[in-house]
Design a protein around this motif. Sequence first.
Motif, PDB file in Angstrom:
ATOM      1  N   GLY A  81       0.784  -1.226   0.000  1.00  0.00           N
ATOM      2  CA  GLY A  81       0.000   0.000   0.000  1.00  0.00           C
ATOM      3  C   GLY A  81       0.816   1.275   0.000  1.00  0.00           C
ATOM      4  O   GLY A  81       0.247   2.361   0.026  1.00  0.00           O
ATOM      5  N   ALA A  82       2.145   1.177  -0.029  1.00  0.00           N
ATOM      6  CA  ALA A  82       2.956   2.388   0.029  1.00  0.00           C
ATOM      7  C   ALA A  82       2.894   3.124  -1.300  1.00  0.00           C
ATOM      8  O   ALA A  82       3.018   2.502  -2.351  1.00  0.00           O
ATOM      9  CB  ALA A  82       4.407   2.036   0.349  1.00  0.00           C
ATOM     10  N   ASN A  83       2.692   4.435  -1.267  1.00  0.00           N
ATOM     11  CA  ASN A  83       2.780   5.189  -2.512  1.00  0.00           C
ATOM     12  C   ASN A  83       4.250   5.426  -2.832  1.00  0.00           C
ATOM     13  O   ASN A  83       5.131   5.069  -2.056  1.00  0.00           O
ATOM     14  CB  ASN A  83       1.988   6.501  -2.431  1.00  0.00           C
ATOM     15  CG  ASN A  83       2.513   7.434  -1.367  1.00  0.00           C
ATOM     16  OD1 ASN A  83       3.715   7.502  -1.140  1.00  0.00           O
ATOM     17  ND2 ASN A  83       1.617   8.145  -0.716  1.00  0.00           N
ATOM     18  N   ARG A  84       4.503   6.029  -4.002  1.00  0.00           N
ATOM     19  CA  ARG A  84       5.883   6.120  -4.472  1.00  0.00           C
ATOM     20  C   ARG A  84       6.763   6.902  -3.498  1.00  0.00           C
ATOM     21  O   ARG A  84       7.896   6.532  -3.222  1.00  0.00           O
ATOM     22  CB  ARG A  84       5.886   6.779  -5.843  1.00  0.00           C
ATOM     23  CG  ARG A  84       7.168   6.637  -6.584  1.00  0.00           C
ATOM     24  CD  ARG A  84       7.517   5.193  -6.842  1.00  0.00           C
ATOM     25  NE  ARG A  84       8.900   5.067  -7.281  1.00  0.00           N
ATOM     26  CZ  ARG A  84       9.609   3.975  -7.144  1.00  0.00           C
ATOM     27  NH1 ARG A  84       9.101   2.910  -6.584  1.00  0.00           N
ATOM     28  NH2 ARG A  84      10.854   3.941  -7.578  1.00  0.00           N
ATOM     29  N   PHE A  85       6.207   7.991  -2.964  1.00  0.00           N
ATOM     30  CA  PHE A  85       6.986   8.813  -2.050  1.00  0.00           C
ATOM     31  C   PHE A  85       7.354   8.019  -0.794  1.00  0.00           C
ATOM     32  O   PHE A  85       8.478   8.058  -0.314  1.00  0.00           O
ATOM     33  CB  PHE A  85       6.191  10.071  -1.681  1.00  0.00           C
ATOM     34  CG  PHE A  85       6.911  10.957  -0.715  1.00  0.00           C
ATOM     35  CD1 PHE A  85       7.979  11.732  -1.147  1.00  0.00           C
ATOM     36  CD2 PHE A  85       6.542  11.000   0.623  1.00  0.00           C
ATOM     37  CE1 PHE A  85       8.660  12.534  -0.262  1.00  0.00           C
ATOM     38  CE2 PHE A  85       7.232  11.802   1.508  1.00  0.00           C
ATOM     39  CZ  PHE A  85       8.285  12.573   1.070  1.00  0.00           C
ATOM     40  N   GLN A  86       6.361   7.270  -0.276  1.00  0.00           N
ATOM     41  CA  GLN A  86       6.638   6.453   0.919  1.00  0.00           C
ATOM     42  C   GLN A  86       7.670   5.371   0.613  1.00  0.00           C
ATOM     43  O   GLN A  86       8.544   5.085   1.434  1.00  0.00           O
ATOM     44  CB  GLN A  86       5.348   5.811   1.422  1.00  0.00           C
ATOM     45  CG  GLN A  86       4.407   6.795   2.084  1.00  0.00           C
ATOM     46  CD  GLN A  86       3.055   6.169   2.379  1.00  0.00           C
ATOM     47  OE1 GLN A  86       2.514   5.412   1.572  1.00  0.00           O
ATOM     48  NE2 GLN A  86       2.497   6.484   3.531  1.00  0.00           N
ATOM     49  N   THR A  87       7.557   4.764  -0.575  1.00  0.00           N
ATOM     50  CA  THR A  87       8.516   3.722  -0.932  1.00  0.00           C
ATOM     51  C   THR A  87       9.931   4.285  -0.959  1.00  0.00           C
ATOM     52  O   THR A  87      10.867   3.685  -0.434  1.00  0.00           O
ATOM     53  CB  THR A  87       8.174   3.140  -2.321  1.00  0.00           C
ATOM     54  OG1 THR A  87       6.843   2.657  -2.284  1.00  0.00           O
ATOM     55  CG2 THR A  87       9.109   2.010  -2.679  1.00  0.00           C
TER      56      THR A  87
END
Lengths: 345, 285, 296
Positions: free
Chosen positions: B185-191
């Motif tokens: 569920g992580a978005n790109r920024f979180q990844t």
Amino acid sequence: MEVRVQNIRKEFSRFPALNDVSLDIRSGELIALLGPSGSGKTTLLRLIAGLESPTEGTVYFGNEDASRKTVQQRNIGFVFQHYALFRHMTVLDNVSFGLTIRPSGRRPAKAEIRKRALELLDLVQLSGLEKRYPAQLSGGQRQRVALARAMAVEPNVLLLDEPFGALDAQVRKELRRWLREIHDRTGHTTVFVTHDQDEALELADRVVVMSKGKIEQIGTPDEIYDTPNSPFVFGFIGQSNILPVRVENGQLWIKDHSIGVSAQGEADGPAQLYFRPHDIELLEGNGGCIAGVVTVTRRVAGTRHVELDIGGANSRVEIELPPEKVTSDHSRVAFRPTRWKLFRD
Amino acid sequence: MTARTASLWQFRQPSVIPGFGLALGVTLSWLILIILIPLSGLAWRSSALGWSTFWALATDQRTINALRISFGTAFVAALVNVVFGVILAWVLVRYRFPGKRIIDAMVDLPFALPTAVAGIALTTLYAPNGWIGSLLSPLGIKIAFTPIGIVFALVFVGLPFVVRTVQPIMEEIDKEVEEAAATLGANRFQTISRVLLPGLAPAVLTGFALAFARGVGEYGSVIFIAGNLPYISEIAPLLIVIRLEEFNYPAATAIAAVMLIISFAMLLIINMIQAWSRRRYGYGA
Amino acid sequence: MAHDATTSQTSSGNTELVRVATSEHRLARYTLIGLALCFVALFLVLPLAAVFREALRNGPGEFLTVLSDPETFAAIELTLLVAVIAVPLNLVFGIAAAWAIAKFEFKGKAFLTTLIDLPFSVSPVISGLVFVLLFGSHSLLGPWLQSHGIQILFAVPGIVLATVFVTFPFVARELIPLMQEQGTSDEEAALSLGASGWQTFWYVTLPNIKWGLLYGVLLCNARAMGEFGAVSVVSGHIRGLTNTMPLQVEILYNEYNFVAAFAVATLLALLALVTLVLKSLLEMKYSAQIAASRRH
């Protein structure tokens, strides 16, 4: 949750990886995608996950069209072949990750996240290792962390890509049994990819056999093993013998003699006879049987494998006998298949 | 029993490959002649000063300011290089764009270009009448002949260190790890911010340390652009040179000793952090 | 590049969704590329361009006149001489050190490796200073050297020593990881076939490391020819005698003779460009035979 794959086609730079594949997965089912490498099984799994998008076709989660959703929105659990653990995080942080990154509205409280992660670690039998880092775990332990991490987000469907592929044989067997237990306890709809037929047949409720981007057969392990519906499945699952035969008046003939097998309802003409080495009966005498000369015998665990030369082209046949039945080289053995299938070109 | 104790204290493990004596002999004599004797000469000379003299020389206000400027500007420059070095490495590893090959090769320019050349070129660019300096001076921004100029020179000199330590580690990132974050569920920024960058931390730290160490000692590229005002934009290596030209050997020795001690202490600390990281995470850089 | 594989298929509308999962938004990508390019332009491209522009400010005629100055010529000669002495010395040392460290296990190996790296963490000025303290007129050796008429400081030997000190680790650093990676089985095979130690080195080891060796020599040479701080301290700046090219650049620059300073600088910049091109070629063609670690 039930998952439906409808008429999926997937091309990688014009190379077709999947060709018109449809598959219904029932809620709570444990499904194996089985096939040789290049059969498209991993691509199908990644399409369900949303890690690839189909060139054509639709994936439904329940009644919802999931192909409109990103991988993040699909809420799936994916276990990678090489674990893909976050190496700078502890085991606990790895398992909690999916919950901690949720937007504040949907994110459980810190204590709740920790509690849930610890419960999952308990479920995968890793209690007490929550402060370790991935580098400090064995392969089997890492794979169990990966599974706990995938289950932490309470996924709609659990997808496993060759989950035991990187482990050694002993650990594989243990984890296999253990995965079945976990599945029975949690009831997640689960799809796993494997190229190991023993794994698929032992573990899955239903097995999907794939080859060259197509589904060859879907069925329970018994159906797949006992009534393969194509030469590919017959050849890919278990051992099999293939003999060129002729159908004449409801009887099977090899060259000029009948082998004593009746094939009522089969049209006359040439065909390929498929049968498994253990689906035979031994006979005495000369007529109405397949007879050959022993060339090699091997003792494999509880059975004796005997290779026969029955003369002519494609003349090698392997049969399985009880170990107490000792045959010497060059002795003559006659038998008849009891369970078999005919395929025509 | 005797055999076992002998093997326990064996200097080297047995090997059929010849030439150990010769190779180690050449290595050690060269090392001792070129590096160790000259460096111990410095240590001996500074200890001969006596503690109180040494302390007085080391705590001279001009010396302290010079050290502060050297370490301070090197620190800031290394930070700048961490930010842009990681971006540059990311762009080079992840994206395709025209001229990428050339840019990749250009990153090593500071290794290949003599520092004096870099110094006069940067000065020409960033002086108030230079290509870039003339654009900035109407805005009241002065780069050359201020400590900012020193930082600019040190950014140039340290640029390859962060890029070249981070780049290979970035290339090895397993795509599965990014996909795993996305499936959770992580978005790109979180990844990127919670999975990828923390994984690069040891490499970034190493790159920072190398750029910093290089910056502290840098001389050639700095002296042209710095303006060299005592107490304000005078770096420690330059002060050593000035003291030498005054034949004030004790002062030069003392400054050099202080610089070396601080540099070695920092390298030691960073090595320890790395060893710790390797023990804990199973990787380092 | 796996990342591009997913983005290249723009035929399907769904592809967009997948791209979001494992790569950045187009805007973020362009911003990052833009930032990186600006940074490279400001700190690498423009300075290099400035060197050539300033040198040719008054046309190619003056550029050539300045370069034919005898002092400049002497500086070029001295620079080449220093490199010709320093690089082979460090080449021999580098091979010896890599042989001992990569092919054998012995106590104190890690410490030895650290010592070899030492010059990287010493300021060039200090690298020069240590030789001044060792050979200067007030040092222990100074009076003795003077009475025997041996000139080390403010002469070629001092410049060579300082250069060797500064470039000491280059070849060894390149070879050690490379030879460690290659292990010892090739050498053991050669020995078991009856080769002598030297034959083994010459016919087995050297062919395996030659591109890595060349790579190290290239970097070592660039630094040897371009070293400024250390050489500046020991040279004494005697015009036409102890000035290397970088020192000549400084002198001309400080005399406000900018065209001349940048003219000499172009030669050094060209050296740097040639080094970079050769280095990139080596990395492209022989990446497997150059050490795994690209650090300096």
